[in-house]
Design a protein around this motif. Structure first.
Motif, PDB file in Angstrom:
ATOM      1  N   UNK A 283       0.830  -1.206   0.000  1.00  0.00           N
ATOM      2  CA  UNK A 283       0.000   0.000   0.000  1.00  0.00           C
ATOM      3  C   UNK A 283       0.870   1.263   0.000  1.00  0.00           C
ATOM      4  N   UNK A 284       2.029   1.154  -0.637  1.00  0.00           N
ATOM      5  CA  UNK A 284       2.988   2.248  -0.613  1.00  0.00           C
ATOM      6  C   UNK A 284       2.739   3.336  -1.637  1.00  0.00           C
ATOM      7  N   UNK A 285       3.603   4.345  -1.585  1.00  0.00           N
ATOM      8  CA  UNK A 285       3.511   5.488  -2.487  1.00  0.00           C
ATOM      9  C   UNK A 285       4.915   5.881  -2.934  1.00  0.00           C
ATOM     10  N   UNK A 308       7.384   5.673   0.464  1.00  0.00           N
ATOM     11  CA  UNK A 308       6.886   5.311   1.787  1.00  0.00           C
ATOM     12  C   UNK A 308       6.047   4.054   1.634  1.00  0.00           C
ATOM     13  N   UNK A 309       6.135   3.162   2.602  1.00  0.00           N
ATOM     14  CA  UNK A 309       5.459   1.871   2.473  1.00  0.00           C
ATOM     15  C   UNK A 309       3.958   1.942   2.719  1.00  0.00           C
ATOM     16  N   UNK A 310       3.474   3.063   3.249  1.00  0.00           N
ATOM     17  CA  UNK A 310       2.041   3.206   3.524  1.00  0.00           C
ATOM     18  C   UNK A 310       1.603   4.620   3.143  1.00  0.00           C
ATOM     19  N   UNK A 311       0.764   4.739   2.122  1.00  0.00           N
ATOM     20  CA  UNK A 311       0.361   6.055   1.619  1.00  0.00           C
ATOM     21  C   UNK A 311      -0.398   6.853   2.669  1.00  0.00           C
ATOM     22  N   UNK A 313      -0.218   6.634   5.959  1.00  0.00           N
ATOM     23  CA  UNK A 313       0.703   7.083   7.006  1.00  0.00           C
ATOM     24  C   UNK A 313       1.566   8.229   6.481  1.00  0.00           C
ATOM     25  N   UNK A 314       1.978   8.155   5.213  1.00  0.00           N
ATOM     26  CA  UNK A 314       2.748   9.250   4.612  1.00  0.00           C
ATOM     27  C   UNK A 314       1.955  10.552   4.626  1.00  0.00           C
ATOM     28  N   UNK A 315       0.653  10.455   4.375  1.00  0.00           N
ATOM     29  CA  UNK A 315      -0.203  11.640   4.466  1.00  0.00           C
ATOM     30  C   UNK A 315      -0.220  12.180   5.890  1.00  0.00           C
ATOM     31  N   UNK A 316      -0.279  11.262   6.857  1.00  0.00           N
ATOM     32  CA  UNK A 316      -0.236  11.672   8.258  1.00  0.00           C
ATOM     33  C   UNK A 316       1.049  12.377   8.609  1.00  0.00           C
ATOM     34  N   UNK A 317       2.160  11.909   8.045  1.00  0.00           N
ATOM     35  CA  UNK A 317       3.455  12.546   8.269  1.00  0.00           C
ATOM     36  C   UNK A 317       3.456  13.964   7.708  1.00  0.00           C
ATOM     37  N   UNK A 318       2.950  14.113   6.479  1.00  0.00           N
ATOM     38  CA  UNK A 318       2.938  15.430   5.852  1.00  0.00           C
ATOM     39  C   UNK A 318       2.158  16.448   6.658  1.00  0.00           C
ATOM     40  N   UNK A 319       0.979  16.064   7.107  1.00  0.00           N
ATOM     41  CA  UNK A 319       0.132  16.984   7.863  1.00  0.00           C
ATOM     42  C   UNK A 319       0.584  17.101   9.317  1.00  0.00           C
ATOM     43  N   UNK A 320       0.911  15.970   9.924  1.00  0.00           N
ATOM     44  CA  UNK A 320       1.328  15.980  11.328  1.00  0.00           C
ATOM     45  C   UNK A 320       2.594  16.778  11.559  1.00  0.00           C
ATOM     46  N   UNK A 357      12.587   9.727   6.492  1.00  0.00           N
ATOM     47  CA  UNK A 357      12.142   9.565   5.112  1.00  0.00           C
ATOM     48  C   UNK A 357      13.294   9.954   4.193  1.00  0.00           C
ATOM     49  N   UNK A 358      13.764   8.985   3.425  1.00  0.00           N
ATOM     50  CA  UNK A 358      14.928   9.199   2.568  1.00  0.00           C
ATOM     51  C   UNK A 358      14.507   9.790   1.226  1.00  0.00           C
ATOM     52  N   UNK A 359      15.241  10.791   0.784  1.00  0.00           N
ATOM     53  CA  UNK A 359      15.007  11.409  -0.523  1.00  0.00           C
ATOM     54  C   UNK A 359      16.247  11.178  -1.380  1.00  0.00           C
ATOM     55  N   UNK A 360      16.036  10.708  -2.608  1.00  0.00           N
ATOM     56  CA  UNK A 360      17.138  10.461  -3.533  1.00  0.00           C
ATOM     57  C   UNK A 360      17.133  11.520  -4.631  1.00  0.00           C
TER      58      UNK A 360
END
Length: 366
Positions: A283-285, A308-311, A313-320, A357-360
């Motif tokens: 369920x990643x993004x 991110x392995x969970x879309x 949760x990634x949304x939660x990270x962005x807003x949180x 969160x790693x960015x390449x």
């Protein structure tokens, strides 16, 4: 001091992810809302539940009055009005949302001057896309002397861990053509057209993406005035879903797609299908931000990608993470702003490192 955060729509998949992120990274107390009671919620000591429908204006106003920060997660935002934001401005409460449609974005931006006068920071379009994706673009653009073209692409595996509301958002986004900023002018684009196969990080590799209406198509040209082209594309994994979505966008009669019953049927069927395919795809993004422009008198392309392995949760990270910065007074930007205009790149780098969160990055000289 213990801050109080109100999360509207906090019982949904995205709202729950936002709440969990704030609980993990701050000491704030949280009130989440839903339209009906739920006895199955395991809230914990720092979380309260409030039965609230957004049409209950006085109850909504009272809940906002008791909050230091309001986070609007009650989508879909295609037909939402800005009453929540207006009440926040009137009462001096800071505001964040996970809005993902240009109609709401434009209505919210119209309240910019009012928010400036009230000293209220209102940051819209947070989450993963839009949200982290916008900040990723901002970080890449900072490397250029003159940025000229932005190409944003997103891939989501299966359901992305989100609920039926996100499925509704997808099908609502197929209903109408939309304007995009292409070569310095606004052009009409048909959704889910012009398939491109782009290289994403493993495990996605080469994957197909299509034009999709996102609020970035209208905010990025204003946030970065030298940019002449902004492309926003979306794709699903497995690719089979892309072909089904294309059929829905181009074969189904327009009048049928504009019926609420059709959207509900497609949303629930799609959610059941992805619940099954999640077993195989995850369920990643993946987010891919590519900017073309001038640096040291050369035309270069700079690409940044993150996974991110969970879309959800990634949304939660962005807003949180935005919520945390506001609560800690590290971020103050009076007015109504998309995230790329409000969040400095140094703070974006800080919160990505904090969340591991790693960015390449990849440079290419043309």
């Amino acid at each position: 001091m213990t801050y109080r955060v109100l999360i509207l729509g906090g019982r949904g998949r995205i709202g729950s992810a936002v709440a969990n992120d704030i609980l993990t990274h701050t000491q704030a107390d949280i009130t989440i809302t839903g339209r009906s009671p739920d006895t199955n919620l395991d809230l914990g000591e720092r979380v309260k539940f409030l039965v609230l429908d957004l049409t209950e204006v006085e109850k909504l106003r009272d809940a906002i009055a008791q909050s230091d920060l309001v986070i609007h997660c009650a989508g879909p935002f295609h037909y939402r009005d800005t009453e929540v934001l207006e009440i926040c401005i009137d009462q001096g409460s800071n505001y964040i949302d996970v809005s993902d449609h240009r109609s709401y974005t434009q209505k919210a931006l119209n309240l910019h001057e009012k928010a400036v006068k009230a000293g209220v920071t209102a940051i819209i379009n947070t989450g993963i896309f839009p949200g982290i994706s916008n900040s990723l673009v901002s970080q890449v653009i900072a490397q250029f002397d003159v940025p000229e073209k932005i190409h944003l692409s997103y891939l989501v595996s299966g359901s992305g861990g989100a609920g039926v509301t996100v499925m509704r958002t997808t099908f609502l986004g197929l209903q109408h053509s939309f304007e995009a900023w292409i070569n310095g002018e606004w052009r009409l684009i048909q959704p889910y057209t012009d398939r491109e196969e782009l290289i994403f990080p493993a495990p996605y590799r080469r994957s197909g993406v299509y034009w999709f209406d996102m609020p970035e198509t209208i905010t990025l040209p204003h946030s970065f005035p030298t940019v002449k082209t902004v492309i926003t594309k979306f794709g699903s994994v497995p690719d089979f879903y892309n072909h089904l979505t294309w059929i829905t966008a181009h074969i189904f009669p327009r009048w049928l797609m504009q019926k609420n019953q059709t959207i509900e049927f497609l949303s629930h069927v799609s959610h059941r299908m992805t619940d099954f395919s999640n077993i195989f795809t995850g369920i990643g993004v993946a987010v891919r931000a590519e900017v073309t422009g001038q640096k040291d008198d050369k035309t270069v392309v700079y690409t940044a990608t993150l996974l991110h392995k969970n879309t959800a949760i990634a949304s939660g990270v962005g807003t949180g993470s935005i919520a945390k910065l506001l609560l800690e007074s590290k971020l103050k930007h009076p007015g109504v702003s998309p995230v790329e205009a409000a969040l400095p790149t140094n703070l974006f780098t800080e919160i990505m490192q904090e969340r591991e969160i790693e960015i390449n990055y990849h440079w290419l000289t043309i």
